[in-house]
Design a protein around this motif. Structure first.
Motif, PDB file in Angstrom:
ATOM      1  N   VAL A  90      16.783  22.011  51.840  1.00 29.24           N
ATOM      2  CA  VAL A  90      17.319  20.759  51.299  1.00 29.24           C
ATOM      3  C   VAL A  90      16.226  19.968  50.588  1.00 29.24           C
ATOM      4  O   VAL A  90      16.462  19.388  49.517  1.00 29.24           O
ATOM      5  CB  VAL A  90      17.954  19.919  52.426  1.00 29.24           C
ATOM      6  N   ILE A  91      15.023  19.942  51.157  1.00 31.27           N
ATOM      7  CA  ILE A  91      13.902  19.257  50.498  1.00 31.27           C
ATOM      8  C   ILE A  91      13.609  19.907  49.152  1.00 31.27           C
ATOM      9  O   ILE A  91      13.406  19.218  48.138  1.00 31.27           O
ATOM     10  CB  ILE A  91      12.648  19.293  51.399  1.00 31.27           C
ATOM     11  N   ALA A  92      13.600  21.234  49.114  1.00 30.10           N
ATOM     12  CA  ALA A  92      13.365  21.950  47.851  1.00 30.10           C
ATOM     13  C   ALA A  92      14.474  21.650  46.846  1.00 30.10           C
ATOM     14  O   ALA A  92      14.214  21.465  45.647  1.00 30.10           O
ATOM     15  CB  ALA A  92      13.283  23.454  48.118  1.00 30.10           C
ATOM     16  N   LEU A  97      16.422  19.051  41.940  1.00 28.55           N
ATOM     17  CA  LEU A  97      17.360  18.151  41.272  1.00 28.55           C
ATOM     18  C   LEU A  97      16.621  17.028  40.545  1.00 28.55           C
ATOM     19  O   LEU A  97      17.018  16.629  39.440  1.00 28.55           O
ATOM     20  CB  LEU A  97      18.330  17.560  42.297  1.00 28.55           C
ATOM     21  N   ALA A  98      15.546  16.524  41.162  1.00 27.73           N
ATOM     22  CA  ALA A  98      14.757  15.472  40.518  1.00 27.73           C
ATOM     23  C   ALA A  98      14.143  15.986  39.222  1.00 27.73           C
ATOM     24  O   ALA A  98      14.116  15.285  38.196  1.00 27.73           O
ATOM     25  CB  ALA A  98      13.661  14.986  41.476  1.00 27.73           C
ATOM     26  N   ASN A 123      21.873  15.069  55.258  1.00 24.91           N
ATOM     27  CA  ASN A 123      21.480  16.286  55.957  1.00 24.91           C
ATOM     28  C   ASN A 123      20.084  16.141  56.559  1.00 24.91           C
ATOM     29  O   ASN A 123      19.833  16.533  57.710  1.00 24.91           O
ATOM     30  CB  ASN A 123      21.536  17.469  54.992  1.00 24.91           C
ATOM     31  N   LEU A 124      19.173  15.558  55.789  1.00 21.92           N
ATOM     32  CA  LEU A 124      17.806  15.362  56.282  1.00 21.92           C
ATOM     33  C   LEU A 124      17.766  14.310  57.386  1.00 21.92           C
ATOM     34  O   LEU A 124      16.962  14.406  58.319  1.00 21.92           O
ATOM     35  CB  LEU A 124      16.886  14.954  55.124  1.00 21.92           C
ATOM     36  N   LEU A 149       7.823  15.088  56.998  1.00 21.40           N
ATOM     37  CA  LEU A 149       8.128  15.921  55.832  1.00 21.40           C
ATOM     38  C   LEU A 149       9.584  15.735  55.399  1.00 21.40           C
ATOM     39  O   LEU A 149       9.871  15.569  54.206  1.00 21.40           O
ATOM     40  CB  LEU A 149       7.855  17.385  56.155  1.00 21.40           C
ATOM     41  N   CYS A 150      10.493  15.733  56.364  1.00 26.78           N
ATOM     42  CA  CYS A 150      11.913  15.520  56.049  1.00 26.78           C
ATOM     43  C   CYS A 150      12.157  14.135  55.478  1.00 26.78           C
ATOM     44  O   CYS A 150      13.135  13.904  54.760  1.00 26.78           O
ATOM     45  CB  CYS A 150      12.760  15.701  57.305  1.00 26.78           C
TER      46      CYS A 150
END
Length: 244
Positions: A90-92, A97-98, A123-124, A149-150
Motif C-alpha cells: 500500500v505504501i508503494a 500514485l503520487a 488500510n495503513l 513507516l506506515c
C-alpha cells in the motif's frame, strides 16, 4: 455511530447513549454516586448514558471463544507475514500514485485521492492499529518502527499518539473520563439531530484525532519527535521531488 447512538464498549459499567434532546447529565456514571445501573430521569427523552453491568466484553468473549474452540489459541500472537507485506504494498502504491498524479489536473488529483488514496490511508491506519497491539513483530520496538513507516503517506504523525490512546482505551474501556474512544459530553450535547450527526460522521477521522488532544493531552516523547521528523522529511521529499 454518533454520540447519540452507542457510546462506550465496556468497563465495569458500559456507557451506551440513546437519542436525546436534553442536556447530558452525569447521573449514572461511575464515581458519581448513582446506584449501579441507574438510568437518567426521563423528560420525554433520555438525558444521559445508559450504564450496563455486563463487564468488559473483550475478556469475557475471549474466555467463551477459547472454551468452545481452544485450538484458536494457536493463532494468537504476532505474524510478520500478515500486516507488513500488505502495508508495504500500500505504501508503494501511494508513492506510485503520487508520481503518476504529477501530470494530472487538480480535479483529477482530488478524485484520485478521494476514490483511491483515502482507502489506502485507511488500510495503513488499520495496519497501525495492529502494530499498536504488537501483532506484526515479537519486539515492541520493531512494531513501533514499522508504525512510523506506515505513517509516512498520511503526512502527519499518527502512529505514536494512536498507540498511546488506543492502549488506554483497552485498559480503561467504558470509563468516559479515561477512554478517549468515547465521545465527550460536549459532543453528546451537540450531536443530536440529523445534520449534526452527518457532519460529525463525515469528519469522524478529524474528531477522533482531535478529541484526546483537548480532553487529555498526551505528554510528548522521543517517539513523537521521531515520527514528526520522519513525516516532515517524507513530505518535503515528495514536495521537492514531485512538486506540489
Amino acid at each position: 455511530r454518533s454520540p447519540c447512538g452507542a457510546m462506550g464498549k465496556g468497563g465495569e459499567r458500559m456507557a451506551v447513549a440513546e437519542p436525546t434532546g436534553a442536556p447530558l447529565r452525569d447521573v449514572a456514571s461511575p464515581g458519581a454516586g448513582a446506584a449501579p445501573g441507574a438510568a437518567a430521569k426521563r423528560t420525554g427523552m433520555r438525558a444521559d448514558f445508559v450504564w450496563a453491568e455486563t463487564g468488559e466484553p473483550h475478556i469475557r468473549r475471549r474466555k467463551l471463544i477459547l472454551a468452545k474452540s481452544p485450538h484458536l489459541k494457536k493463532l494468537q500472537g504476532p505474524d510478520p507475514w500478515i500486516v507488513p507485506p500488505r502495508a508495504l504494498c500500500v505504501i508503494a502504491l501511494q508513492c506510485a500514485l503520487a508520481y503518476a498524479a504529477t501530470g494530472l489536473a487538480w480535479w483529477q488529483i482530488n478524485l484520485l485521492a478521494y476514490c483511491v488514496g483515502a482507502f489506502c490511508n485507511q488500510n495503513l491506519f488499520l495496519a497501525i492499529h495492529e502494530l499498536s497491539h504488537n501483532l506484526a513483530f515479537k519486539k515492541a520496538v520493531h512494531n513501533k518502527l514499522f508504525g512510523l513507516l506506515c505513517n509516512l503517506p498520511t503526512c502527519v504523525q499518527v502512529s505514536t499518539p494512536f498507540t498511546y490512546y488506543h492502549r488506554r482505551h483497552h485498559v480503561y474501556m467504558g470509563d468516559h473520563h479515561m477512554d478517549q474512544d468515547i465521545p465527550t459530553k460536549g459532543e453528546a450535547n451537540l450531536i443530536c439531530n440529523t445534520i449534526s450527526k452527518f457532519v460529525w460522521a463525515f469528519f469522524q477521522v478529524e474528531v477522533y484525532a482531535l478529541r484526546p488532544m483537548f480532553s487529555m493531552p498526551k505528554p510528548p516523547t522521543a517517539w513523537d519527535a521521531a515520527g514528526w521528523a520522519a513525516c516532515i522529511a517524507f513530505d518535503l521529499g515528495m514536495l521537492f521531488g514531485l512538486g506540489p
